[in-house]
Design an enzyme around this catalytic site. Structure first.
Site, PDB file in Angstrom:
ATOM      1  N   CYS A 226      38.796 -40.441  16.394  1.00 12.67           N
ATOM      2  CA  CYS A 226      39.739 -39.335  16.620  1.00 12.67           C
ATOM      3  C   CYS A 226      39.726 -38.953  18.104  1.00 12.67           C
ATOM      4  CB  CYS A 226      39.341 -38.145  15.766  1.00 12.67           C
ATOM      5  SG  CYS A 226      40.227 -36.645  16.177  1.00 12.67           S
TER       6      CYS A 226
ATOM      7  N   CYS B  29      44.517 -36.756  15.167  1.00 14.05           N
ATOM      8  CA  CYS B  29      44.643 -38.165  14.789  1.00 14.05           C
ATOM      9  C   CYS B  29      45.357 -38.369  13.467  1.00 14.05           C
ATOM     10  CB  CYS B  29      43.272 -38.826  14.744  1.00 14.05           C
ATOM     11  SG  CYS B  29      42.255 -38.254  13.369  1.00 14.05           S
TER      12      CYS B  29
ATOM     13  N   CYS C 235      44.139 -33.951  10.325  1.00 10.23           N
ATOM     14  CA  CYS C 235      43.660 -33.622  11.661  1.00 10.23           C
ATOM     15  C   CYS C 235      44.848 -33.527  12.619  1.00 10.23           C
ATOM     16  CB  CYS C 235      42.686 -34.698  12.130  1.00 10.23           C
ATOM     17  SG  CYS C 235      42.240 -34.534  13.865  1.00 10.23           S
TER      18      CYS C 235
ATOM     19  N   LYS D 138      22.925  14.744  31.467  1.00  6.61           N
ATOM     20  CA  LYS D 138      22.775  16.179  31.215  1.00  6.61           C
ATOM     21  C   LYS D 138      21.938  16.814  32.322  1.00  6.61           C
ATOM     22  CE  LYS D 138      22.806  15.256  26.264  1.00  6.61           C
ATOM     23  NZ  LYS D 138      22.093  15.243  24.983  1.00  6.61           N
TER      24      LYS D 138
ATOM     25  N   ASP E 237      26.945   5.169  19.585  1.00  4.46           N
ATOM     26  CA  ASP E 237      28.285   5.080  19.005  1.00  4.46           C
ATOM     27  C   ASP E 237      28.162   5.182  17.490  1.00  4.46           C
ATOM     28  OD1 ASP E 237      30.954   4.815  18.800  1.00  4.46           O
ATOM     29  OD2 ASP E 237      31.051   2.707  19.404  1.00  4.46           O
TER      30      ASP E 237
ATOM     31  N   LYS F  60      31.380   6.611  30.314  1.00  2.00           N
ATOM     32  CA  LYS F  60      31.704   5.600  29.310  1.00  2.00           C
ATOM     33  C   LYS F  60      31.608   4.174  29.874  1.00  2.00           C
ATOM     34  CE  LYS F  60      33.623   6.548  25.796  1.00  2.00           C
ATOM     35  NZ  LYS F  60      34.377   7.368  24.879  1.00  2.00           N
TER      36      LYS F  60
ATOM     37  N   ARG G 218      30.245  17.011  12.053  1.00  2.00           N
ATOM     38  CA  ARG G 218      30.764  17.834  13.139  1.00  2.00           C
ATOM     39  C   ARG G 218      32.076  18.518  12.723  1.00  2.00           C
ATOM     40  NH1 ARG G 218      34.377  17.009  17.244  1.00  2.00           N
ATOM     41  NH2 ARG G 218      34.007  18.256  19.107  1.00  2.00           N
TER      42      ARG G 218
ATOM     43  N   TYR H  35      19.359  14.372  19.678  1.00  2.00           N
ATOM     44  CA  TYR H  35      19.509  14.552  21.118  1.00  2.00           C
ATOM     45  C   TYR H  35      19.747  15.994  21.557  1.00  2.00           C
ATOM     46  CZ  TYR H  35      24.380  14.145  19.610  1.00  2.00           C
ATOM     47  OH  TYR H  35      25.562  14.298  18.947  1.00  2.00           O
TER      48      TYR H  35
ATOM     49  N   CYS I 297      37.268 -33.479  10.441  1.00  2.00           N
ATOM     50  CA  CYS I 297      37.915 -34.773  10.555  1.00  2.00           C
ATOM     51  C   CYS I 297      36.798 -35.796  10.712  1.00  2.00           C
ATOM     52  CB  CYS I 297      38.823 -34.773  11.790  1.00  2.00           C
ATOM     53  SG  CYS I 297      39.304 -36.419  12.317  1.00  2.00           S
TER      54      CYS I 297
ATOM     55  N   GLU J  81       0.842  -1.189   0.000  1.00  2.00           N
ATOM     56  CA  GLU J  81       0.000   0.000   0.000  1.00  2.00           C
ATOM     57  C   GLU J  81       0.890   1.256   0.000  1.00  2.00           C
ATOM     58  OE1 GLU J  81      -3.009   0.435  -0.403  1.00  2.00           O
ATOM     59  OE2 GLU J  81      -3.572   2.364   0.485  1.00  2.00           O
TER      60      GLU J  81
ATOM     61  N   GLU K 278      20.803   9.704  28.709  1.00  2.00           N
ATOM     62  CA  GLU K 278      20.540   9.201  27.363  1.00  2.00           C
ATOM     63  C   GLU K 278      21.632   8.211  26.976  1.00  2.00           C
ATOM     64  OE1 GLU K 278      20.698  12.778  25.008  1.00  2.00           O
ATOM     65  OE2 GLU K 278      19.309  13.817  26.350  1.00  2.00           O
TER      66      GLU K 278
ATOM     67  N   SER L 283      32.345  18.791  22.337  1.00  3.49           N
ATOM     68  CA  SER L 283      32.359  17.369  22.689  1.00  3.49           C
ATOM     69  C   SER L 283      32.041  17.260  24.180  1.00  3.49           C
ATOM     70  CB  SER L 283      33.689  16.734  22.321  1.00  3.49           C
ATOM     71  OG  SER L 283      34.677  17.238  23.161  1.00  3.49           O
TER      72      SER L 283
ATOM     73  N   LYS M  49      24.569   6.811  25.028  1.00  3.31           N
ATOM     74  CA  LYS M  49      25.529   7.499  24.158  1.00  3.31           C
ATOM     75  C   LYS M  49      25.701   6.656  22.910  1.00  3.31           C
ATOM     76  CE  LYS M  49      29.956   9.860  24.158  1.00  3.31           C
ATOM     77  NZ  LYS M  49      30.500   9.335  22.923  1.00  3.31           N
TER      78      LYS M  49
ATOM     79  N   GLU N 228      22.894  11.738  16.212  1.00  2.00           N
ATOM     80  CA  GLU N 228      23.929  10.753  15.923  1.00  2.00           C
ATOM     81  C   GLU N 228      23.390   9.783  14.877  1.00  2.00           C
ATOM     82  OE1 GLU N 228      26.701  11.204  17.738  1.00  2.00           O
ATOM     83  OE2 GLU N 228      27.808   9.311  17.746  1.00  2.00           O
TER      84      GLU N 228
HETATM   85  S1  IVH Z   1      25.251  15.595  23.676  1.00  2.00           S
HETATM   86  C1  IVH Z   1      27.416  19.491  23.917  1.00  2.00           C
HETATM   87  N1  IVH Z   1      23.951  13.321  23.635  1.00  2.00           N
HETATM   88  O1  IVH Z   1      28.981  11.900  21.820  1.00  2.00           O
HETATM   89  C2  IVH Z   1      27.078  18.090  24.073  1.00  2.00           C
HETATM   90  N2  IVH Z   1      26.043  13.440  22.529  1.00  2.00           N
HETATM   91  O2  IVH Z   1      31.735  13.516  22.810  1.00  2.00           O
HETATM   92  C3  IVH Z   1      26.962  17.448  22.782  1.00  2.00           C
HETATM   93  N3  IVH Z   1      26.708  11.393  21.397  1.00  2.00           N
HETATM   94  O3  IVH Z   1      29.969  14.264  19.500  1.00  2.00           O
HETATM   95  C4  IVH Z   1      26.747  16.013  22.852  1.00  2.00           C
HETATM   96  N4  IVH Z   1      24.929  10.213  21.928  1.00  2.00           N
HETATM   97  O4  IVH Z   1      28.268  12.612  18.724  1.00  2.00           O
HETATM   98  C5  IVH Z   1      25.057  13.987  23.258  1.00  2.00           C
HETATM   99  N5  IVH Z   1      22.677  11.399  23.658  1.00  2.00           N
HETATM  100  C6  IVH Z   1      23.775  12.050  23.274  1.00  2.00           C
HETATM  101  C7  IVH Z   1      24.781  11.444  22.483  1.00  2.00           C
HETATM  102  C8  IVH Z   1      25.905  12.181  22.143  1.00  2.00           C
HETATM  103  C9  IVH Z   1      26.084  10.196  21.285  1.00  2.00           C
HETATM  104  C10 IVH Z   1      28.022  11.700  20.826  1.00  2.00           C
HETATM  105  C11 IVH Z   1      28.020  12.981  20.039  1.00  2.00           C
HETATM  106  C12 IVH Z   1      29.165  13.806  20.533  1.00  2.00           C
HETATM  107  C13 IVH Z   1      29.907  12.858  21.394  1.00  2.00           C
HETATM  108  C14 IVH Z   1      30.389  13.582  22.637  1.00  2.00           C
END
Ligand code: IVH
Length: 673
Positions: free
Chosen positions: A438, A418, A415, A297, A122, A321, A141, A233, A433, A39, A118, A86, A120, A181
């Protein structure tokens, strides 16, 4: 079609575009489509046809025009209006307490501080600029001040709206800079790598690299084929009313139709933050995408503004981390192991290294094809990874660290245990094998037979099995039950006392449930689950032995490969003899424990969202195997709604009806997995 572009046709085109945007969101963000794919395709085609007939109908947000910009020769630089900062990193609870102490010092307060937490993601950070609700520009970025224009590539991400939805209570801002992200789901990544390997292209090391590589394509047609996804985010510039907190901001972004991670949570104080961190860390492996930590945050914008930023990062946020699940180390040697079913596996011996808190000194290299594909050599510095209780694996060599004395590896023709010639069967990657006698296979089979979920023979460890087999005391399962204290007396580190204990343990293990008995036999493709299915289906071992392939295949949950393997196992004379000897030596198979599993009986489940460990159909199978029921919609009769990632509206329904919502991890617990 009429010749003139009438207002009706304009309206129809606008309607189609809006509908498609809405269905897109339901499909890609909520994972809860309202209409069938066919659809959706029909609506898309109708709009495409109209736009082709009257090109003036094409708008910048037309769902038919996600892809199509001509390839670029290079990316254009774009400055960010506000720098993309960052985050500072925290690695333990003390770092988090220190983070809060600094906040308290600056704010001069002792009151609890509410936070938003939240996952993080990757992936790759991006900034999206919406002007008058339309996606106008997307940029990487870069160095935080100047990024690269990747608009054409970002437009191909289906989860992202090309036009913001207008929330019920107002308009969209004239300018909205959204930050988020871009990432790739693990399963989509694996599939994508499989396709690359099939096309003889080098695979990516991890989903983040694959996402970054996909965004770096100059031709957005290529990017459109990549399974990219995004969570938003934060913001840069937002004209008009800026929400008073991070939690309100995320709610607002959601109202605009932007994807926001459903796992974000509000916390009233730092202790709660730490509790959520532990939960998230425990769930990490079951999530369908990679996260490398949790972002914390300060929720209130007024406090954020008071705290301000350093040159590098805001003082109001920190990344807590997780331990890395990848590490580099040295590959010292490659050993070939022979498994229980004769498969030869190359195993890397590594200089011990801590990966995610566990010391790893061995990792599987899978097979020769994998070694060749990755070009892993003895003496290489390698990237290793582990995920949960999965066997660690070598991801790839660090080619830049090569010194020239690394050696390529070839699997042997015979093998290593054996000396029999090894065979690569058609359609299989592994070398095998096939020598039934064996010693390496026999040792593995005996170990499996004695293991916890099989005969559970206490005290029959690896070293002891090695000795029993090497000295010819045990050449098949029944020989174990013929062992006498005198046989054991001559073995290394076998005192009289431990010999007696082992004999007693062997005796005690003889009473065994049918499913464990089947599992213990070590039939290829018969794991615990299949063993339970078989035990439930057959009244006893004689009936199982007599079943032919067709009879086995007719059983719910048994496929052709398993059926063939089981039939072939019981069809072999030596196995019939072996089972007869086991029974003669006093093994008693009890049928009661193999009774249908009913620990979830009377409970009704509804599954929603994407599960990380298996498909919903498979989860349904497991719930039903445990006596539970699975239905499609939430009602008062529902006991649990299981929410995967991106759950649908079923969650709201559950909340309305006060039905318990559990996550996937909790489901596995309930299933006893
Ligand atoms: S906030 C000023 N929230 O982590 C703060 N960052 O080193 C800006 N990342 O470059 C980041 N998940 O790419 C924020 N829920 C999240 C995130 C997030 C992944 C990454 C982001 C940033 C790096 C921070």
């Amino acid at each position: 079609m009429p010749d003139t572009l009438t207002p009706d046709i304009r309206r129809r085109a606008r309607f189609l575009a809006d509908e498609l945007t809405r269905h897109n969101y339901r499909y890609y963000v909520l994972d809860d489509p309202e209409i069938a794919d066919s659809e959706y395709d029909r609506l898309m085609k109708e709009l495409g046809d109209l736009e082709q007939r009257w090109p003036e109908l094409v708008t910048p947000d037309s769902p038919t025009h996600r892809v199509g910009a001509p390839p670029l020769s290079k990316f254009v630089s774009v400055p960010h209006s506000l720098p993309m900062l960052s985050l500072d990193n925290a690695f333990n609870d003390d770092d988090i307490f220190e983070f809060e102490r600094r906040i308290r010092r600056i704010l001069k307060t002792t009151a609890p501080i509410p936070y938003m937490v939240e996952p993080k993601m990757d992936g790759v950070a991006v900034e999206l600029i919406y002007r008058d609700g339309l996606l106008a520009q997307a940029a990487t970025r870069g160095d935080g001040f100047v990024g690269e224009d990747i608009t054409a590539n970002v437009r191909t991400i289906r989860a992202l709206p090309l036009r913001l939805s207008v929330p019920a209570d107002g308009a969209v801002p004239a300018t909205l800079e959204v930050r988020g992200e871009i990432f790739i789901h693990r399963e989509a990544f694996r599939q994508f790598n499989r396709e690359r390997i099939a096309a003889e292209l080098p695979p990516f090391a991890n989903p983040r690299n694959a996402a970054a590589g996909s965004l770096r394509q100059l031709d957005s047609q290529v990017t459109a084929q990549r399974p990219l996804n995004i969570f938003c985010y934060g913001i840069g510039v937002m004209q008009g009313d800026v929400p008073a907190s991070q939690s309100e901001l995320l709610a607002r972004l959601k109202m605009f139709g932007l994807p926001v991670n459903p796992l974000v949570q509000s916390c009233r104080m730092i202790e709660e933050v730490l509790a959520v961190y532990r939960e998230l860390e425990a769930r990490r492996e079951t999530l369908p995408y990679d996260i490398d930590g949790m972002v914390i945050k300060v929720d209130a914008r007024a406090l954020q503004d008071q705290l301000g930023t350093t040159a590098r990062s805001p003082r109001w946020a920190i990344a807590y981390k997780f331990k890395a699940i990848q590490a580099t180390t040295w590959l010292e040697a490659i050993e070939v192991q022979v498994g229980r079913t004769g498969a030869l596996t190359p195993v890397a011996h590594l200089t011990p290294v801590s990966v995610g808190g566990v010391v790893v000194s061995r990792a599987t290299l899978h097979n020769q094809d994998e070694i060749d594909r990755k070009d892993v050599r003895i003496g290489d510095t390698v990237l290793v990874q582990r995920a949960g209780d999965v066997i660690p694996e070598v991801v790839m060599p660090v080619v830049s660290k090569r010194r020239g004395d690394e050696r390529r590896f070839r699997m042997p023709d015979v093998c290593p245990s054996c000396g029999a010639s090894v065979v690569r069967t058609e359609g299989e990657i592994a070398l095998r094998c096939f020598n039934a006698d064996c010693p390496a296979q026999l040792k593995e089979r005996i170990r499996h037979f004695a293991s916890k979920n099989a005969f559970d023979i206490d005290g029959l460890g690896e070293k002891l099995v090695d000795q029993l087999v090497s000295r010819g005391l045990v050449a098949s399962f029944p020989d174990l039950f013929g062992l006498e204290a005198a046989d054991l007396a001559g073995l290394d580190r076998m005192a009289e006392r431990s010999a007696a204990n082992l004999i007693a343990a062997l005796q005690a293990s003889k009473t065994i449930s049918f499913d464990r008995f089947i599992f213990a036999l070590g039939i290829r493709h018969v794991g615990e689950h299949v063993a339970r299915v078989l035990a439930k289906h057959f009244p006893g071992v004689a009936a199982l032995q007599a079943a032919d392939r067709d009879a086995l295949e007719a059983i719910e949950g048994i496929g052709p490969i398993v059926a063939a393997s089981v039939a072939s196992f019981f069809g072999r004379e030596e196995n019939t003899e072996m089972i007869r000897r086991l029974l003669d030596s006093g093994v008693q198979i009890t049928m009661d424990q193999a009774e249908p599993d009913t620990h979830l009986s009377g409970l009704t489940f509804v599954l929603t969202g994407t599960l990380a460990r298996m498909s919903r159909a498979q989860a349904q199978g497991l719930i039903e195997a445990a006596g539970g029921k699975v239905t499609g919609s939430v009602s008062r009769k529902t006991d649990y709604v299981v929410a995967g990632t991106s759950p649908g509206s079923k969650i709201d329904k559950a909340r309305q009806l006060n039905v318990a919502v559990i996550d996937e991890a909790r489901l596995w617990e309930m299933l006893g997995a």
